[in-house]
Design a protein around this motif. Structure first.
Motif, mmCIF file in Angstrom:
data_model
loop_
_atom_site.group_PDB
_atom_site.id
_atom_site.type_symbol
_atom_site.label_atom_id
_atom_site.label_comp_id
_atom_site.label_asym_id
_atom_site.label_seq_id
_atom_site.Cartn_x
_atom_site.Cartn_y
_atom_site.Cartn_z
ATOM 1 N N ASN A 30 48.949 21.809 17.718
ATOM 2 C CA ASN A 30 49.853 21.080 18.595
ATOM 3 C C ASN A 30 48.990 20.365 19.903
ATOM 4 N N THR A 31 49.112 19.368 19.631
ATOM 5 C CA THR A 31 49.219 18.733 21.513
ATOM 6 C C THR A 31 50.222 18.523 22.854
ATOM 7 N N ILE A 32 50.056 19.462 22.847
ATOM 8 C CA ILE A 32 51.286 19.360 24.379
ATOM 9 C C ILE A 32 51.162 19.408 25.703
ATOM 10 N N GLY A 33 51.200 18.177 26.323
ATOM 11 C CA GLY A 33 50.812 17.372 26.936
ATOM 12 C C GLY A 33 49.293 17.365 26.968
ATOM 13 N N THR A 34 48.793 16.105 28.046
ATOM 14 C CA THR A 34 47.703 15.662 27.963
ATOM 15 C C THR A 34 47.015 15.931 29.402
ATOM 16 N N ALA A 35 45.963 15.651 30.152
ATOM 17 C CA ALA A 35 45.273 15.900 30.662
ATOM 18 C C ALA A 35 46.041 14.718 32.168
ATOM 19 N N GLY A 36 46.484 13.605 31.940
ATOM 20 C CA GLY A 36 46.997 12.342 32.367
ATOM 21 C C GLY A 36 48.705 12.641 32.816
#
Length: 391
Positions: free
Chosen positions: A161-167
């Motif tokens: 999963n991708t849970i949020g991003t750095a930005g």
């Protein structure tokens, strides 16, 4: 909206790439921004039920902005106990969805409010999640089962999963408790596997808020946090066992694009007893925000009757960078820290790690209460046979 129980049934919401649904909820009128969910289950999911929620685009436009815990606007929400008899494969699968939950406090991407138990296997895989609060939350607030979020022989796999991003981190609307993945207790003989994810959060990237005391006997470990690309907390800990670990096995390995944290990389916030802990092959970057203390691996309290490996044999050491935060008044940034006594029939193996501790101005530490590679503040009193402590 499923208002009541689902027993011995099959539920599919979307099914494969190209066959998902586009689900938009809201916006609600001002003051009504709670309990608007993309997919909602109000009762128990039991028997031989299988649920697949796959390849949907879920967009929740409402914003709670506060309110009671468990009230919010969520992408996928389970209020009932997940208690299926489907073991070994996914009784509940949440796969390949794009989830944008509400943008306020208490607005979560995926939430379980009455726990996961029985022989249930739940798989959360290959989703992209944005949320004002936790990305994924596994709680037991509604059911009153002593905060046993994971119990019985249940298995939860969170992978890819991708849970949020750095930005655009998850949790930015909850100043005190917006986590990437948030658990209450893990108990019974249950297992949690967190593998191959990217997690960017405001507060703890992975938090176990209550005691981890699962008696899971394998194969594998009761808690496995492995091969994640990013475990990144802007203001708190990378991985937090806030209430400690008792009688459980924990493997944290191969997270080699970085466990990044303003405070501790890996935090055991209370006693560790009768446990097996293996921390190897990770890259840890901790204490990296100005005006925060932080250790690479932090044991706040006692370690008793525990087999603890940090690094160990072969090429399994960790790379541990601590304290490079631009603050020249740093103190209490340690590579590995033991705050309480280390006692009993335990074996502590700390070998083949690369530990770098820096002041904010890049100079070496010198103060007695300053920055240390490996630090024991408590009494070391090991009673086992053979080699009790290897450094």
């Amino acid at each position: 909206h499923f208002a009541s129980t689902i027993i011995d049934s099959q539920v599919r919401i979307g099914s494969a790439v190209g066959n998902g649904n586009a689900i938009t909820v809201g916006p609600a009128a001002p003051g009504n921004g709670t309990l608007h969910d993309g997919v909602y289950f109000g009762g128990e999911i039991g028997g031989s039920t299988r649920v697949l929620i796959g390849w949907n685009e879920i967009d929740v436009l409402t914003t709670t902005g506060g309110g009671a815990t468990s009230f919010g606007d969520m992408g996928i929400r389970f209020d009932g106990f997940v208690n299926t008899s489907v073991a070994g494969s996914s009784g509940v699968g949440i796969v390949g969805n794009m989830i944008s939950a509400g943008g306020g406090q208490e607005d979560r991407g995926i939430s379980f409010w009455n726990g996961i138990g029985g022989s249930s296997t739940v798989r959360i895989a290959d989703n992209t999640i944005a949320a004002g609060d936790d990305g994924i939350g596994v709680f037991d607030t509604i059911g009153g089962n002593l905060n046993q979020a994971m119990r019985d022989d249940a298995r939860l796999v969170i992978e890819g999963n991708t849970i949020g991003t750095a930005g655009a981190r998850v949790g930015e609307s909850n100043a005190g408790d917006g986590n990437g993945i948030d658990f209450q207790a893990v108990t019974g003989a249950s297992q949690v596997v967190i593998d191959d994810n990217d997690i960017f959060s405001r507060m703890n990237a992975i938090e176990f808020d209550k005691l981890v005391d699962t008696a899971f006997a394998g194969p594998g470990s009761g808690i496995e946090i492995t091969n994640n690309h990013n475990i990144d907390s802007r203001l708190e800990n990378g991985i937090d066992f806030a209430a400690g670990v008792v009688g459980s096995s924990v493997l944290i390995a191969g997270n080699n694009n970085g466990i990044v944290a303003a405070q501790h990389g890996i935090d055991f916030g209370a006693a560790v007893t009768d446990a097996v802990i293996d921390i190897n092959s990770n890259i840890i970057d901790a204490g990296n925000a100005g005006n925060f203390f932080g250790d690479g691996v932090h044991f706040a309290s006692t370690v008793h009757n525990t087999a603890l490996t940090i690094g160990g044999a072969g090429a399994s050491g960790n790379t541990n960078n601590v304290g490079n935060n631009g603050n020249s008044n740093d103190s209490l940034h340690d590579g590995i820290y033991f705050g309480g006594d280390v006692t009993g029939d335990a074996n502590i193996d700390i070998r083949r790690n690369t530990i770098t501790v820096e002041e904010g101005d890049g100079t070496a530490s010198s103060a007695l209460m300053g920055d240390t590679g490996i630090r024991f503040d408590g009494f070391v009193n090991l009673t086992g046979g053979g080699v009790d402590l290897s450094l």
